[in-house]
Design a protein around this motif. Structure first.
Motif, PDB file in Angstrom:
ATOM      1  N   LEU A  25      48.243  32.987  39.807  1.00 18.63           N
ATOM      2  CA  LEU A  25      47.822  34.182  40.545  1.00 18.63           C
ATOM      3  C   LEU A  25      46.752  33.828  41.583  1.00 18.63           C
ATOM      4  O   LEU A  25      46.743  34.368  42.693  1.00 18.63           O
ATOM      5  CB  LEU A  25      47.293  35.243  39.583  1.00 18.63           C
ATOM      6  N   LEU A  26      45.874  32.896  41.207  1.00 18.74           N
ATOM      7  CA  LEU A  26      44.863  32.442  42.173  1.00 18.74           C
ATOM      8  C   LEU A  26      45.521  31.732  43.352  1.00 18.74           C
ATOM      9  O   LEU A  26      45.127  31.929  44.510  1.00 18.74           O
ATOM     10  CB  LEU A  26      43.869  31.499  41.486  1.00 18.74           C
ATOM     11  N   VAL A  27      46.531  30.902  43.052  1.00 16.85           N
ATOM     12  CA  VAL A  27      47.255  30.215  44.131  1.00 16.85           C
ATOM     13  C   VAL A  27      47.907  31.239  45.059  1.00 16.85           C
ATOM     14  O   VAL A  27      47.938  31.073  46.279  1.00 16.85           O
ATOM     15  CB  VAL A  27      48.324  29.270  43.533  1.00 16.85           C
ATOM     16  N   LEU A  28      48.402  32.311  44.478  1.00 19.08           N
ATOM     17  CA  LEU A  28      49.064  33.357  45.261  1.00 19.08           C
ATOM     18  C   LEU A  28      48.048  34.142  46.090  1.00 19.08           C
ATOM     19  O   LEU A  28      48.299  34.465  47.265  1.00 19.08           O
ATOM     20  CB  LEU A  28      49.796  34.292  44.294  1.00 19.08           C
ATOM     21  N   ALA A  29      46.904  34.432  45.503  1.00 17.10           N
ATOM     22  CA  ALA A  29      45.957  35.345  46.156  1.00 17.10           C
ATOM     23  C   ALA A  29      45.059  34.642  47.170  1.00 17.10           C
ATOM     24  O   ALA A  29      44.706  35.233  48.209  1.00 17.10           O
ATOM     25  CB  ALA A  29      45.093  36.014  45.093  1.00 17.10           C
ATOM     26  N   ALA A  30      44.702  33.366  46.900  1.00 21.55           N
ATOM     27  CA  ALA A  30      43.704  32.701  47.743  1.00 21.55           C
ATOM     28  C   ALA A  30      44.123  32.603  49.216  1.00 21.55           C
ATOM     29  O   ALA A  30      43.304  32.921  50.109  1.00 21.55           O
ATOM     30  CB  ALA A  30      43.387  31.320  47.174  1.00 21.55           C
ATOM     31  N   PRO A  31      45.357  32.204  49.559  1.00 21.97           N
ATOM     32  CA  PRO A  31      45.727  32.158  50.985  1.00 21.97           C
ATOM     33  C   PRO A  31      45.669  33.538  51.637  1.00 21.97           C
ATOM     34  O   PRO A  31      45.311  33.654  52.817  1.00 21.97           O
ATOM     35  CB  PRO A  31      47.158  31.629  50.973  1.00 21.97           C
ATOM     36  N   LEU A  32      46.016  34.565  50.857  1.00 19.34           N
ATOM     37  CA  LEU A  32      45.968  35.922  51.427  1.00 19.34           C
ATOM     38  C   LEU A  32      44.520  36.339  51.693  1.00 19.34           C
ATOM     39  O   LEU A  32      44.234  37.015  52.691  1.00 19.34           O
ATOM     40  CB  LEU A  32      46.642  36.912  50.472  1.00 19.34           C
ATOM     41  N   VAL A  33      43.621  35.923  50.814  1.00 18.04           N
ATOM     42  CA  VAL A  33      42.205  36.221  51.034  1.00 18.04           C
ATOM     43  C   VAL A  33      41.713  35.485  52.283  1.00 18.04           C
ATOM     44  O   VAL A  33      41.010  36.064  53.135  1.00 18.04           O
ATOM     45  CB  VAL A  33      41.369  35.812  49.796  1.00 18.04           C
ATOM     46  N   ALA A  34      42.107  34.209  52.401  1.00 18.00           N
ATOM     47  CA  ALA A  34      41.691  33.430  53.583  1.00 18.00           C
ATOM     48  C   ALA A  34      42.251  34.060  54.854  1.00 18.00           C
ATOM     49  O   ALA A  34      41.552  34.170  55.877  1.00 18.00           O
ATOM     50  CB  ALA A  34      42.174  31.993  53.445  1.00 18.00           C
TER      51      ALA A  34
END
Lengths: 181, 437
Positions: A25-34
């Motif tokens: 989930l972190l892998v999924l969310a981190a690029p979207l946050v960036a």
């Protein structure tokens, strides 16, 4: 074909441990946050870029060993270079931390496979090191904010020195990474 | 999987390439903010390269036990040790993950067989619990062991270890029999014979005869009567039991000790139970396996260590691996042996063998181990149930014909399964009979 892939994905999702699910989930969310930080800093957004990053992030979450992670980082950086003008914005720190989370989560997800259950010592060591990286990123942002407005003389020399340092670092990394033990 | 040196991972390539690319772009385009984006990747890349391990760790894998009973568990051990000469190096293996594939009829703890931990004080011990739910010999392992360095930047795969064989001994079914032995011939064991001799069972008090042992003198009776009397006993005798296991086929579904039993499960567990019962009584027990390759014969012996040998042989059975017609083969059975044949009685070979032994004057008992529910209809094959019903009708006719020859056939029901038939055989053994030679 699509049904088979969905079945595979369903089975893969069920085999994930709770820790692995959190990492994915972190892998999924981190690029979207960036990307969101980039949109906020640029005061605009792009639907196609968002879709592209979402698809790539899903692939990275599914296959943490994929080289697509590097492409995601490069795409995010290219967008930042092209769209963001304010070099002193605080969104830079958010984007930097998100990239750190993305990289660390992908690396960690590949350590023990989908069914691997991490021990407490593993979690503690990874979290401690991640906190150090975040601290160094925050420090570099502070330095960047301080130095961005300063007029430094002899920019050619600084540029050459920076390039030389980068080249030396890259060569040292390459030599250290590829040499036989 | 072959041994390898430490190899850079995708994560390290991402950190190094991404960090350097972003930093170069930041310098060339004079964008210090991009340098902030590159910082975490560069830090991780330098950190990872600095802590790159120089030496390969040592990995030893072993199995806790070579033999267990059905339903018991053992442990697969994976010991990882650092090279003692690596003391001056900063780089070490940090995280170690191991994956053990589950053998058939086995469950692992953790369920997926994946364990991981960090290397501490130069070593690490990982364990995967293996619980075997069905008798048999199975290869366990080896586990695939992978070590990673700091930030999962470098990976090392352990050389392939050897698989270990785990023997799962059948858990004998509950069995007991109060029937007397059919042909007690030896002078050991707990079965009372029909004649006097050395033993523990009191027979009578009789006048002293030449040859009687002095310790047998019954002093109260001798003082009362004025003549020497001795205590006489019945001779303790054993019997020779031959267990014939039909391993020509394995019918039905086997779900291990916790679930449904196949025909061979019932056969093997019943054989173990009968062997255990007779060996505890001091009888001599031999085992013959029909229809399986490998160790197919255990010679007659007695004692608790012999039970282990019998169970070990039973656990090695691979059904249907030797389909030769054994009817002509000689068992080499001594006269007076009791032959207990355990079979689902589906193959004519087993009945043929029982018939052959009976016509040679052996005392044969056939135990039917066909599990219930074998004729249930298969939704994928409409003729499955029909074919089984036809075969069972033929089987019923074959059983009737072999019972007419004098071979009793009993259903396996656990304790007391053989009582009635053994009593009948004991009575029958006392009468004169004619054997075809």
């Amino acid at each position: 074909m699509i049904a088979d892939r969905l079945d595979d994905a369903g089975r893969g999702l069920r085999s994930l441990t709770r820790g692995q699910l959190s990492l994915r989930l972190l892998v999924l969310a981190a690029p979207l946050v960036a990307l969101s930080a980039g949109f906020a800093a640029a005061d605009g957004w792009s639907l196609w870029l968002t879709l592209l990053v979402i698809v790539a992030a899903i692939e990275c979450a599914t296959r943490p060993e994929s080289h697509l992670g590097l492409a995601v980082v490069v795409v995010l950086a290219l967008y930042w270079l092209g769209a963001v003008d304010d070099v002193r914005t605080a969104w830079t720190l958010a984007a930097g931390v998100a990239i750190a989370v993305f990289h660390a989560a992908m690396a960690a997800a590949a350590v023990a496979g989908p069914a691997g259950r991490w021990s407490r010592a593993m979690r503690a060591r990874w979290l401690g090191r991640f906190a150090t990286v975040v601290g160094l990123t925050a420090t570099s942002w502070c330095l960047e904010v301080v130095l961005a407005g300063a007029q430094i003389r002899g920019t050619v020399i600084v540029l050459l020195a920076a390039m030389a340092a980068l080249t030396a670092t890259a060569l040292a990394l390459r030599a250290r990474s590829l040499q036989s033990p | 999987v072959t041994a390898s040196d430490w190899q850079p991972t995708v994560a390290h390539v991402r950190a190094t390439t991404g960090g350097v690319l972003l930093a170069v772009a930041a310098v060339l385009l004079r964008r210090p903010d991009v340098l902030v984006l590159a910082t975490p990747l560069l830090v991780v890349a330098v950190w990872s390269a600095w802590l790159r391990p120089r030496r390969n760790p040592g990995v030893v894998q072993r199995l806790g036990h070579q033999a267990i009973r059905e339903g018991e568990a053992t442990t697969w051990h994976i010991d990882v040790t650092e090279d003692p000469g690596a003391g001056d190096d900063l780089g070490r293996a940090e995280d170690v993950a191991a994956v053990l594939a589950a053998p058939s009829f086995s469950t692992l703890v953790p369920r997926a067989g994946v364990v991981c931990d960090v290397v501490r004080n130069g070593g690490l011990a990982l364990q995967v619990s293996v619980r075997s739910a069905r008798w048999g010999r199975r290869a366990v392992g080896p586990a695939q062991v992978v070590a990673t360095s700091a930030w999962a930047a470098f990976r090392w795969t352990a050389p392939r270890a050897l698989a270990r064989t785990l023997s799962t001994l059948p858990l004998p079914a509950v069995f007991d029999s109060s029937a007397p032995p059919v042909h007690p011939v030896g002078l050991v064991g707990l079965a009372r014979s029909g004649r006097a001799g050395d033993g523990n069972e009191f027979a009578s008090i009789r006048p002293f005869q030449a040859g009687d042992r002095l310790r047998r003198i019954h002093w109260p009776r001798s003082l009362r009567t004025g003549t020497l009397h001795v205590t006489s006993t019945w001779a303790d005798q054993d019997s020779h039991v031959v267990i014939v296991v039909d391993a020509l086929n394995d019918l039905g579904i086997s779900e291990g000790i916790d679930g449904q039993a196949s025909s061979l499960d019932v056969t093997v567990r019943a054989a173990g139970a009968i062997a255990e019962h007779h060996l505890h009584r001091g009888d001599r027990v031999a085992v013959h396996v029909v229809g399986a390759k490998g160790v197919v014969r255990v010679p007659a012996a007695s004692g608790s260590s012999h039970l282990r040998r019998v169970l070990d042989t039973l656990s090695a059975i691979e059904p249907g691996t030797d389909l030769r017609d054994h009817a002509r083969l000689q068992f080499g059975l001594p006269a007076g042996a009791l032959v207990v044949m355990l079979s689902p009685l589906v193959s004519p070979l087993a009945l043929q063998r029982a018939f052959t032994l009976a016509t040679r004057g052996m005392t044969v008992v056939v135990v039917d181990t066909l599990p219930p529910g074998i004729v249930e209809d298969d939704p994928d094959d409409p003729f499955h149930g029909l074919a089984w019903r036809i075969r069972l009708l033929e089987r019923r006719r074959e059983l009737r014909s072999i019972q007419h020859v004098g071979v009793p056939v009993v259903q396996w029901r656990g304790p007391g399964s053989l009582d009635q038939v053994l009593r009948d055989l004991s009575r029958h053994a006392a009468t004169p009979r004619m054997a075809r030679r």
